[in-house]
Design a protein around this motif. Structure first.
Motif, mmCIF file in Angstrom:
data_model
loop_
_atom_site.group_PDB
_atom_site.id
_atom_site.type_symbol
_atom_site.label_atom_id
_atom_site.label_comp_id
_atom_site.label_asym_id
_atom_site.label_seq_id
_atom_site.Cartn_x
_atom_site.Cartn_y
_atom_site.Cartn_z
ATOM 1 N N SER A 141 32.690 48.991 41.347
ATOM 2 C CA SER A 141 33.451 48.464 40.384
ATOM 3 C C SER A 141 33.265 49.230 38.989
ATOM 4 C CB SER A 141 33.349 46.955 39.848
ATOM 5 O OG SER A 141 32.085 46.744 39.384
ATOM 6 N N GLU A 142 32.108 49.752 38.834
ATOM 7 C CA GLU A 142 31.990 50.635 37.567
ATOM 8 C C GLU A 142 32.807 51.902 37.658
ATOM 9 O OE1 GLU A 142 31.110 51.203 34.574
ATOM 10 O OE2 GLU A 142 29.484 49.985 35.117
ATOM 11 N N GLY A 143 33.390 52.404 39.051
ATOM 12 C CA GLY A 143 34.077 53.467 39.069
ATOM 13 C C GLY A 143 35.489 53.448 39.057
ATOM 14 N N ILE A 144 35.630 52.131 39.945
ATOM 15 C CA ILE A 144 37.183 51.810 40.243
ATOM 16 C C ILE A 144 37.786 51.412 39.077
ATOM 17 C CG2 ILE A 144 38.516 50.131 41.329
ATOM 18 C CD1 ILE A 144 36.365 50.245 43.923
ATOM 19 N N GLU A 145 37.089 50.600 38.228
ATOM 20 C CA GLU A 145 37.895 49.992 36.986
ATOM 21 C C GLU A 145 38.835 50.974 36.328
ATOM 22 O OE1 GLU A 145 35.115 48.949 33.917
ATOM 23 O OE2 GLU A 145 33.801 50.527 34.197
ATOM 24 N N HIS A 146 38.399 52.189 36.162
ATOM 25 C CA HIS A 146 39.018 53.117 35.392
ATOM 26 C C HIS A 146 40.399 53.625 36.060
ATOM 27 C CE1 HIS A 146 35.427 52.994 32.833
ATOM 28 N NE2 HIS A 146 34.687 53.203 34.103
ATOM 29 N N HIS A 147 40.616 53.192 37.203
ATOM 30 C CA HIS A 147 41.794 53.700 37.953
ATOM 31 C C HIS A 147 42.867 52.643 38.101
ATOM 32 C CE1 HIS A 147 39.602 57.858 38.082
ATOM 33 N NE2 HIS A 147 38.596 57.144 38.606
ATOM 34 N N GLU A 187 35.234 54.208 27.214
ATOM 35 C CA GLU A 187 35.381 52.778 27.737
ATOM 36 C C GLU A 187 34.070 52.307 28.148
ATOM 37 O OE1 GLU A 187 40.062 53.011 29.662
ATOM 38 O OE2 GLU A 187 38.182 53.086 31.086
ATOM 39 N N ASP A 188 33.157 52.916 28.926
ATOM 40 C CA ASP A 188 31.936 52.584 29.370
ATOM 41 C C ASP A 188 31.020 52.467 28.109
ATOM 42 O OD1 ASP A 188 32.574 52.115 32.115
ATOM 43 O OD2 ASP A 188 31.859 54.240 32.823
ATOM 44 N N TYR A 189 31.058 53.369 27.302
ATOM 45 C CA TYR A 189 30.010 53.260 26.105
ATOM 46 C C TYR A 189 30.352 52.221 25.156
ATOM 47 C CZ TYR A 189 26.858 57.268 26.985
ATOM 48 O OH TYR A 189 26.056 58.277 27.352
#
Ligand SMILES: [Mn+2]
Ligand SMILES: [Mn+2]
Ligand SMILES: [Mn+2]
Ligand SMILES: [Mn+2]
Lengths: 137, 137
Positions: free
Chosen positions: B115-121, B24-26
């Motif tokens: 938000s960079e970490g939270i978004e995936h959960h 997702e990030d890439y």
DNA sequence: GACGAAATGTAGCACAGGCTACACTTGCAC
DNA sequence: GTGCAAGTGTAGCCTGTGCTACATTTCGTC
């Protein structure tokens, strides 16, 4: 120019969040299990995390190396003082995130699942904002 | 009794969130880079994620295997249709989480990182609640 | 006290995702 | 068109975190 402390970028921060994540979840679970049943066995953690007992064993090895737990062969899993401190702060943060999602209007089932991942990425400032939101409810 | 679909527990869900996270990030970063500079090179991603170009290379191999990107030796990195779709939904979700944290009162710098970490959960239900909160501001 | 089930330990495997060192290609400056 | 810097590729290493298969220990039941 003021000598600025080298700031890790946001992706570096997320990677370090993840490096701490297993430790946080495990010590929290160990503390809960000891509180609920008087002792924590590897098999309890394997069931809780839905992993094999071998994975729990190896994880316990790392947590012992890092100073969070102690075990003897065939013995129960105990927390060190550092492990208890980490469990306490992790549980507190997890609870606030969970309550916050409920206060936001998310269902209990979804709040349970989402808070399990989100908790590790919430910095003190965000946690304070969540806490204030819950209190203002 | 109603035949209930076997539900993965919350830890299993977090593990699958993390398995999708890099992709997702890439793809989001690749889409941004193409939009901003016309093309995306490995060196751009290495700088953005603060990893070595070798790590980017290996990650691109996995993303190509999984059908999200295409590359040729010494060529730029392109997105497949599936990659573009994933980039779009990931960016949209990321933006909502970011705006939500700002609306909660978190500072820009901290909202960026968290938000960079939270978004995936964030599950669809939680995302909807965040979106509603932002809209109600 | 013997036995069997449950728990635990160990060997060996896999994959993701980091790294350094070094080789090769490309493309721009001259 | 040469040459050098930047970019890319490859070999080989590491740790974390998952697994199965199999050996060993413990402990409650009889
Ligand atoms: Mn968690
Ligand atoms: Mn995460
Ligand atoms: Mn993102
Ligand atoms: Mn992200």
């Amino acid at each position: 120019m003021t000598p600025t402390k080298k700031q890790p970028n946001r992706h570096t921060r997320v990677r370090s969040d993840h490096a701490r994540e297993l430790a946080e979840d495990y010590v929290e679970a160990i503390a809960d299990q000891i509180a609920a049943a008087g002792a924590c066995r590897a098999v309890d953690l394997a069931a809780l995390f839905s992993v094999s007992h071998v994975t729990v064993n190896r994880t316990m090895g790392r947590l012992q190396r890092d100073g969070f737990v102690t075990t003897e062969p065939y013995g129960p899993i105990e927390l060190t003082p550092a492990g208890r401190r980490l469990a306490k702060t992790s549980r507190r943060r997890h609870e606030i995130v969970h309550q916050f999602l409920i206060a936001l209007g998310v269902s209990e089932a979804v709040a349970d699942v989402d808070s399990e991942g989100i908790e590790h990425h919430v910095s003190p400032e965000t946690l304070a904002a969540m806490k204030a939101f819950v209190a203002a409810q």
